[in-house]
Structures are given as C-alpha cells and as structure tokens.
Design a protein around this motif. Structure first.
Motif, mmCIF file in Angstrom:
data_model
loop_
_atom_site.group_PDB
_atom_site.id
_atom_site.type_symbol
_atom_site.label_atom_id
_atom_site.label_comp_id
_atom_site.label_asym_id
_atom_site.label_seq_id
_atom_site.Cartn_x
_atom_site.Cartn_y
_atom_site.Cartn_z
ATOM 1 N N SER A 1 30.032 -29.605 19.338
ATOM 2 C CA SER A 1 29.602 -28.341 18.727
ATOM 3 C C SER A 1 28.154 -28.009 19.067
ATOM 4 O O SER A 1 27.747 -26.854 18.983
ATOM 5 N N LEU A 2 27.367 -29.019 19.444
ATOM 6 C CA LEU A 2 25.988 -28.721 19.836
ATOM 7 C C LEU A 2 25.931 -28.089 21.222
ATOM 8 O O LEU A 2 24.936 -27.486 21.599
ATOM 9 N N ARG A 3 26.995 -28.254 21.981
ATOM 10 C CA ARG A 3 27.001 -27.742 23.350
ATOM 11 C C ARG A 3 27.744 -26.427 23.492
ATOM 12 O O ARG A 3 27.339 -25.530 24.224
ATOM 13 N N ALA B 1 20.298 -31.893 22.237
ATOM 14 C CA ALA B 1 20.084 -30.667 21.473
ATOM 15 C C ALA B 1 18.675 -30.130 21.715
ATOM 16 O O ALA B 1 17.722 -30.892 21.826
ATOM 17 N N SER B 2 18.576 -28.816 21.798
ATOM 18 C CA SER B 2 17.271 -28.186 21.974
ATOM 19 C C SER B 2 16.499 -28.248 20.658
ATOM 20 O O SER B 2 17.063 -28.529 19.603
ATOM 21 N N TRP C 1 15.305 -25.862 18.969
ATOM 22 C CA TRP C 1 15.831 -24.837 18.071
ATOM 23 C C TRP C 1 17.073 -25.356 17.337
ATOM 24 O O TRP C 1 17.212 -25.212 16.130
ATOM 25 N N LYS C 2 17.968 -25.984 18.091
ATOM 26 C CA LYS C 2 19.184 -26.510 17.475
ATOM 27 C C LYS C 2 18.864 -27.629 16.501
ATOM 28 O O LYS C 2 19.503 -27.758 15.451
ATOM 29 N N GLN D 1 20.248 -26.969 12.967
ATOM 30 C CA GLN D 1 21.412 -27.770 12.619
ATOM 31 C C GLN D 1 21.071 -29.077 11.933
ATOM 32 O O GLN D 1 21.930 -29.722 11.357
#
Ligand SMILES: Nc1ncnc2c1ncn2[C@@H]1O[C@H](COP(=O)(O)OP(=O)(O)OP(=O)(O)O)[C@@H](O)[C@H]1O
Ligand SMILES: [Mg+2]
Lengths: 248, 251
Positions: free
Chosen positions: A99-101, B155-156, B158-159, B163
């Motif tokens: 889900s992160l991708r 993950a960036s 921002w993510k 998240q």
C-alpha cells in the motif's frame, strides 16, 4: 554468484568505539546464512548495514551487484521486535509494503491471505495488533516481510518470542517459502540449534568481528530426524564451544 | 455512559441540601439557594433570554478551537518535521508561553473591536499552544524502529509523515485537543468579560452590574454544562479513533 557481499566493513555509532570491526562476508544467491553471537556483539548493527538502514564508515556492501547506499526494494526486513502499526488490522499490516507503493488489488489480498494462512493466522486478519499475543505479532511481521517476495531477506531473531513447536513449524515454513522463491537469507539468532537447522552456512560474531564460520552439510530439505542426527549435535557442540570460549 | 452510582447521587443531594440551608441564612445577593438559581435558569431558557448568548459563546468557542487547533496542529507538524525551524522557533514559542495570554484580551479588543472576531482570536490563541506542543512532541518522538520500517519499505518523507507519524501521534494530539477544549471556554468568556454585550461572559458581567447573583450562578451552570458537553465530545472522538491504542495501554 555472490548475492550479498560485505567487504571489509567498519561501523561505529557516533562517538563510540567501533561496533563492527572489519567484517567481510559473502552469501551466494539462494543461500541461507545464520549469524550467531552473544547479546550486544553487533549482529543487529551488521544486519542494518547490509540492509542499507545504516551507512558504513569504511568498506562497502553490494547487493545483487549494486552498492548498498539505501534500503533496496528487493530486500525484506524483519525487525527484532514485531513493529506493527497499532491502528491497522493484521491484514492491512501485512499489506503495508504494497500500500505504500501502489493501490492494493484483490490479488494482493489473496497473496496476503495465503501468507497469513501459512503462518497460522487466517482467523485473525481483522484483529488489531494489540489483540494478538507476542508470538502472533512476530508471525504477522514475517508475513509482512514476505508479501513483496523479496529476493533478499534480513531477519533479526524473528522467532525469539515463539514456543518450541511453533518455532519448528515456522522454521520449516520459512525454509519452504525461501526455497520456492529462491530467496537469499541472512538470519540472526542466538539459538545454536536453530542456526544449524536452518542454514547452509553459520558465522559467529563476537565484539564486532566474525570469529568463526562453517558450512553446514545436512541433507535438504530438512526433516525432523535431522535434529537428532549425530552430525547435527556435533556441529551444535562445536559452535557452542566457540561461543563459550569467548566468555573466559 | 455508565449510570451514576447511588452514593454519588446521594452526595449531590446532600450538597444541594446544605447549600439550600446555608443560603437561607444569607442574603440572596451573596449566596442564592439552588431553587432560586434553578428557577432563574429555567425562566431564562424558556423566555429565550439565554439563547443568543449561548449560541454566541458556543460559536466563539468552536471557531476559536477550530482555527487555533488547526493552526497549532499544522505548525506542530512543520516544527516537528523540520529540525531547523524547530530550533529557530522554539525559543519564541517558549517565550510566548510565558506571556499570560488572557491578559492580552484588552489588546485584542482594541485591535479587532468589540465584535466576535476579537473573542475568536483570543480563544484561538489559547487553543493554539496545547495542540502545537503535543503535535511537535508526537511527531518528534515517533518510534524509531517504525521509522526504520518505513525507510526499509522505501516510503518517502511525505508518506512517513502521513501514514506513520500523524496516526502514531494521534493519542498525544487528541490529548492536546482535550486540554484545548477546556481552555477554549475560558478564552471566550474572558474575551466577553472585557468587551461587548453578547455571550455568556457578558451576561455574567451584566448580572454583576445589576447585582443579580442568581443570574450569575445560572450562567455559570450553563458554562459548566457547555464545558462538559464539549469535553465529552472529544472523549467520544478519542474512543472512536483510538480504541486500539487504549486497549494496548490498558494491558
Ligand atoms: N543506536 C545506537 N547508538 C549507540 N550505540 C548502539 C546503538 N545501537 C546499538 N548500540 C551498541 O552497539 C552494540 C551492538 O548492538 P547490536 O544491537 O548490534 O547488538 P546485537 O548483537 O544485535 O545484540 P542482541 O542480541 O541483544 O540484539 C551494543 O554494544 C550496543 O550498545
Ligand atoms: Mg539485536
């Protein structure tokens, strides 16, 4: 082909003495290696270096021919503690890497379901981590690491919180999955028989250096009988002596 | 909600009784009895006297809470994420914490007039700080291993923020909101004390001028009820959102 190559690596946490001291190591594609060592000897640190979570001071690390400077999407990592997200269900935790991708598809859900079945958590998919036992949480973490079918797996004492029987079952499952997907594995444990049972090769670390290594010549796939064979026990004893010798 | 246990109700009745008795021996101007107050309250509600004031104060509280809280939350995120800004701004934040913000009410009246704006600004300013502080702390101290997990998953930044850091920080952030809710009412009432003729704070000042102590008490009861309702709303929010965290904490 050497899949993971650790080349004369040194590392120290800021302002402290070196935690990893000129370590060199190589893992062939599809091999399963275990790293043993007493608490605090630097196993987790070495694993994080290899995974690209920490940067080497000197030396270099290559994964599949590319120098490791940041975490690679090819690699899966299971931390020493489960590290689940409390606000997501078991299912969503397993699907997190996907889900992160991108958007999660039905196919992904099926894959996740299959993995959760393998680790014996099929009935728990709608629960939250706080509602699971410690061992169940570890199993979710393992399923999460496997969801992307990584070509390289780093596992940091993933079975430490499990009882002997579940642990044996999961060891077999892990071997099976890794064989199927031809995954290369670097596995940390402090349990000697676990290391011998799982690996093609064992290394023992002490105070930041690898002080002993040996190949394990046991038939594959492993069976329960293997655990009670004389060779198995002799090898365990050898390793035990190497680790114990460091105490004096 | 659980039903009040019997002894709790009993204590309340005893207190009311003692109050009534002591009120009888005193002038209504000093301490009106509960019956008088209750009658004033009912009359006021029935005749519609309180309605515009209640609406006014509620609006101020909600607007102030919204703007102050939102601004505090966003500033908190920015300061939690960007170390440079945090280091740059924190001395000022600490200094402004030391300023008695309620003492600024007359100044805001001067700047923004006697209307609603000045009260909303005061309320917002008061709500700003608890949310700012709690958000900064929550963002700054996100579990390191979870951050490593997200980095491992590519993950960036921002993510990681959206998240991981914000959802993980929710318990702390909502705790800040709970503090802000209580302070918001104080802010609005103080603003109304200082200037203007609308709102429950202004009613208290007016009742003081008219020496109408029962009215003052009735207004206090209204304010208390308002505070309890708002607090309860936040608690419900907390329960709904954070049930998983709470379970872990209770263990
Ligand atoms: N973030 C850190 N900052 C400073 N020192 C650290 C940090 N993490 C680990 N160390 C130190 O580095 C050494 C090696 O730690 P490491 O976590 O690699 O041990 P380990 O072999 O994994 O032990 P265990 O089996 O208990 O998990 C220890 O002496 C530890 O105190
Ligand atoms: Mg470790």
């Amino acid at each position: 082909m050497v899949f993971l190559l650790v080349n004369d690596v040194t590392y120290s946490y800021q302002g402290k003495g070196s935690v990893i001291n000129r370590v060199s190591w190589g893992i062939e594609e599809g091999e399963f290696h275990c790293l043993l060592g007493k608490s605090g000897c630097g196993k987790t640190t070495l694993l994080k270096l290899a995974a690209g979570l920490l940067q080497v001071d000197t030396g270099s690390i290559f994964l599949n021919g590319k120098e490791v400077v940041k975490p690679s999407p090819e690699a899966g990592f299971v931390f020493q503690s489960p590290t689940l997200l409390e606000w997501k269900t078991v299912m969503d935790n397993v699907l997190l890497p996907v889900s992160l991708r991108r958007k999660v598809t039905t196919k992904d859900r099926e894959n996740a379901m299959k993995l959760l079945e393998t680790v014996g958590l099929a009935e728990y998919i709608q629960r939250y981590p706080a509602q699971l036992s410690g061992g169940q949480q570890s199993r979710v973490a393992i399923a999460r690491a496997l969801i992307q079918q990584p070509s390289m797996m780093f596992l940091d004492e993933p079975f430490a919180a499990l009882d002997a029987i579940t642990r044996e079952e999961l060891q077999d499952d892990l071997l099976k999955i890794c064989k199927q997907q031809n995954t290369t594995v670097l596995f940390i444990t402090h349990d000697i028989s676990e290391a011998v049972y799982l690996s093609d090769r064992i290394a023992v670390m002490d105070q930041g250096s690898i002080i002993y290594q040996t190949a394990v010549q046991l038939s594959k796939p492993r069976t329960v009988e293997v655990r009670y064979s004389p060779y198995f026990n002799d090898l365990c004893l050898d390793v035990r002596q190497v680790m114990g010798a460091e105490r004096s | 909600m659980k039903r009040f246990p019997l002894y709790s109700v009993l204590l309340f009745l005893i207190l009311l009784f003692v109050w009534e008795i002591s009120a009888r021996s005193m002038s209504e101007l000093v301490l009106p009895g509960p019956f008088v107050i209750f009658r004033t309250l009912l009359d006021g509600i029935k005749s519609g006297y309180f309605t515009p004031h209640i609406i006014r104060t509620t609006l101020e509280v909600i607007l102030g809470l919204f703007f102050g809280g939102l601004f505090g939350f966003m500033t908190g995120i920015i300061m939690g994420e960007i170390v440079f800004l945090r280091k740059l701004l924190f001395p000022y934040i600490i200094a402004s914490q030391a300023v008695p913000k309620l003492a600024l009410a007359p100044l805001f009246i001067l700047w923004f007039g006697f209307g609603m704006t000045s009260k909303v600004v005061i309320t917002a300013l008061i709500c700003f700080f608890p949310l700012l502080e709690n958000t900064v702390t929550a963002i700054k101290y996100t579990d390191k291993q979870k951050q490593e997990l997200f980095r491992m998953l590519g993950a960036s930044r921002w993510k990681i923020l959206i998240q991981l850091k914000i959802p993980a920080g929710m318990p702390g952030i909502i705790a800040g909101l709970r503090v802000a809710v209580v302070l918001a009412i104080v802010g609005a009432v103080i603003g109304e004390f200082v200037g203007g003729s609308d709102g429950l704070g202004a009613v208290i000042i007016a009742s003081q001028g008219m020496m109408d102590t029962p009215l003052m008490f009735a207004t206090l009861i209204l304010l208390t009820a308002m505070g309890m309702i708002l607090y309860r709303v936040v608690q419900l929010l907390e329960k709904k959102w954070l049930i998983r965290f709470m379970k872990e904490k209770e263990k």
